[in-house]
Design a protein around this motif. Sequence first.
Motif, PDB file in Angstrom:
ATOM      1  N   PRO A  39       0.815  -1.216   0.000  1.00  0.00           N
ATOM      2  CA  PRO A  39       0.000   0.000   0.000  1.00  0.00           C
ATOM      3  C   PRO A  39       0.847   1.263   0.000  1.00  0.00           C
ATOM      4  N   LEU A  40       2.020   1.221   0.636  1.00  0.00           N
ATOM      5  CA  LEU A  40       2.896   2.383   0.632  1.00  0.00           C
ATOM      6  C   LEU A  40       3.346   2.715  -0.789  1.00  0.00           C
ATOM      7  N   ALA A  41       3.771   1.707  -1.532  1.00  0.00           N
ATOM      8  CA  ALA A  41       4.229   1.931  -2.904  1.00  0.00           C
ATOM      9  C   ALA A  41       3.094   2.395  -3.810  1.00  0.00           C
ATOM     10  N   THR A  42       1.929   1.773  -3.701  1.00  0.00           N
ATOM     11  CA  THR A  42       0.820   2.187  -4.562  1.00  0.00           C
ATOM     12  C   THR A  42       0.333   3.581  -4.203  1.00  0.00           C
ATOM     13  N   GLY A  43       0.439   3.950  -2.931  1.00  0.00           N
ATOM     14  CA  GLY A  43       0.059   5.293  -2.529  1.00  0.00           C
ATOM     15  C   GLY A  43       1.034   6.338  -3.051  1.00  0.00           C
ATOM     16  N   ILE A  44       2.315   6.035  -3.009  1.00  0.00           N
ATOM     17  CA  ILE A  44       3.327   6.975  -3.488  1.00  0.00           C
ATOM     18  C   ILE A  44       3.266   7.111  -5.005  1.00  0.00           C
ATOM     19  N   ILE A  45       3.147   5.982  -5.685  1.00  0.00           N
ATOM     20  CA  ILE A  45       3.120   5.990  -7.149  1.00  0.00           C
ATOM     21  C   ILE A  45       1.803   6.544  -7.674  1.00  0.00           C
ATOM     22  N   GLY A  46       0.700   6.236  -6.989  1.00  0.00           N
ATOM     23  CA  GLY A  46      -0.615   6.702  -7.436  1.00  0.00           C
ATOM     24  C   GLY A  46      -1.264   5.779  -8.446  1.00  0.00           C
ATOM     25  N   TRP A  47      -0.771   4.576  -8.548  1.00  0.00           N
ATOM     26  CA  TRP A  47      -1.316   3.603  -9.489  1.00  0.00           C
ATOM     27  C   TRP A  47      -1.418   2.246  -8.810  1.00  0.00           C
ATOM     28  N   CYS A  48      -2.571   1.600  -8.960  1.00  0.00           N
ATOM     29  CA  CYS A  48      -2.824   0.307  -8.339  1.00  0.00           C
ATOM     30  C   CYS A  48      -3.209  -0.699  -9.425  1.00  0.00           C
ATOM     31  N   PRO A  49      -2.427  -1.773  -9.606  1.00  0.00           N
ATOM     32  CA  PRO A  49      -2.735  -2.762 -10.649  1.00  0.00           C
ATOM     33  C   PRO A  49      -4.127  -3.385 -10.534  1.00  0.00           C
ATOM     34  N   PRO A  50      -4.592  -3.797  -9.324  1.00  0.00           N
ATOM     35  CA  PRO A  50      -5.954  -4.349  -9.265  1.00  0.00           C
ATOM     36  C   PRO A  50      -7.026  -3.334  -9.668  1.00  0.00           C
ATOM     37  N   TYR A  51      -6.831  -2.063  -9.318  1.00  0.00           N
ATOM     38  CA  TYR A  51      -7.773  -1.036  -9.756  1.00  0.00           C
ATOM     39  C   TYR A  51      -7.821  -0.991 -11.278  1.00  0.00           C
ATOM     40  N   GLN A  52      -6.662  -1.097 -11.910  1.00  0.00           N
ATOM     41  CA  GLN A  52      -6.588  -1.064 -13.371  1.00  0.00           C
ATOM     42  C   GLN A  52      -7.357  -2.240 -13.973  1.00  0.00           C
ATOM     43  N   LEU A  53      -7.162  -3.432 -13.406  1.00  0.00           N
ATOM     44  CA  LEU A  53      -7.827  -4.626 -13.926  1.00  0.00           C
ATOM     45  C   LEU A  53      -9.346  -4.566 -13.747  1.00  0.00           C
ATOM     46  N   LEU A  54      -9.781  -3.997 -12.614  1.00  0.00           N
ATOM     47  CA  LEU A  54     -11.212  -3.952 -12.312  1.00  0.00           C
ATOM     48  C   LEU A  54     -11.899  -2.691 -12.810  1.00  0.00           C
ATOM     49  N   GLY A  55     -11.127  -1.754 -13.342  1.00  0.00           N
ATOM     50  CA  GLY A  55     -11.704  -0.541 -13.896  1.00  0.00           C
ATOM     51  C   GLY A  55     -12.049   0.527 -12.870  1.00  0.00           C
ATOM     52  N   PHE A  56     -11.474   0.435 -11.672  1.00  0.00           N
ATOM     53  CA  PHE A  56     -11.717   1.447 -10.641  1.00  0.00           C
ATOM     54  C   PHE A  56     -10.810   2.641 -10.853  1.00  0.00           C
ATOM     55  N   ASN A  57     -11.272   3.809 -10.407  1.00  0.00           N
ATOM     56  CA  ASN A  57     -10.478   5.014 -10.459  1.00  0.00           C
ATOM     57  C   ASN A  57     -10.987   5.948  -9.367  1.00  0.00           C
ATOM     58  N   THR A  58     -10.128   6.282  -8.394  1.00  0.00           N
ATOM     59  CA  THR A  58     -10.536   7.179  -7.317  1.00  0.00           C
ATOM     60  C   THR A  58      -9.993   8.593  -7.515  1.00  0.00           C
ATOM     61  N   CYS A  59      -9.396   8.851  -8.657  1.00  0.00           N
ATOM     62  CA  CYS A  59      -8.912  10.192  -8.964  1.00  0.00           C
ATOM     63  C   CYS A  59     -10.085  11.090  -9.328  1.00  0.00           C
ATOM     64  N   ALA A  60      -9.903  12.375  -9.092  1.00  0.00           N
ATOM     65  CA  ALA A  60     -10.933  13.344  -9.472  1.00  0.00           C
ATOM     66  C   ALA A  60     -11.057  13.384 -10.993  1.00  0.00           C
ATOM     67  N   LEU A  61     -12.273  13.570 -11.467  1.00  0.00           N
ATOM     68  CA  LEU A  61     -12.501  13.643 -12.906  1.00  0.00           C
ATOM     69  C   LEU A  61     -11.981  14.955 -13.473  1.00  0.00           C
ATOM     70  N   LYS A  62     -11.323  14.881 -14.611  1.00  0.00           N
ATOM     71  CA  LYS A  62     -10.845  16.082 -15.273  1.00  0.00           C
ATOM     72  C   LYS A  62     -11.967  16.696 -16.090  1.00  0.00           C
ATOM     73  N   LYS A  63     -12.080  18.022 -16.040  1.00  0.00           N
ATOM     74  CA  LYS A  63     -13.145  18.692 -16.777  1.00  0.00           C
ATOM     75  C   LYS A  63     -12.642  19.177 -18.116  1.00  0.00           C
TER      76      LYS A  63
END
Length: 63
Positions: A39-63
């Motif tokens: 979790p430390l590495a994914t938090g620092i990098i800002g990218w999570c492989p399982p999120y990518q596979l499952l299509g999750f995104n907790t980043c704010a939407l760009k307008k």
Amino acid sequence: MIHNVGGIDRVLRILVGLVLLGLAATDTVGWWGWLGLVPLATGIIGWCPPYQLLGFNTCALKK
């Protein structure tokens, strides 16, 4: 690399990772405390492989 871990999610991941590593370093928990690196590495990098596979995104939407 595209970020898929947003603000609060990143902060929580970094905190959980640091707590687990601290507990592992003080031998309070077993070897599994070193898994706090994940979790430390994914938090620092800002990218999570399982999120990518499952299509999750907790980043704010760009307008």
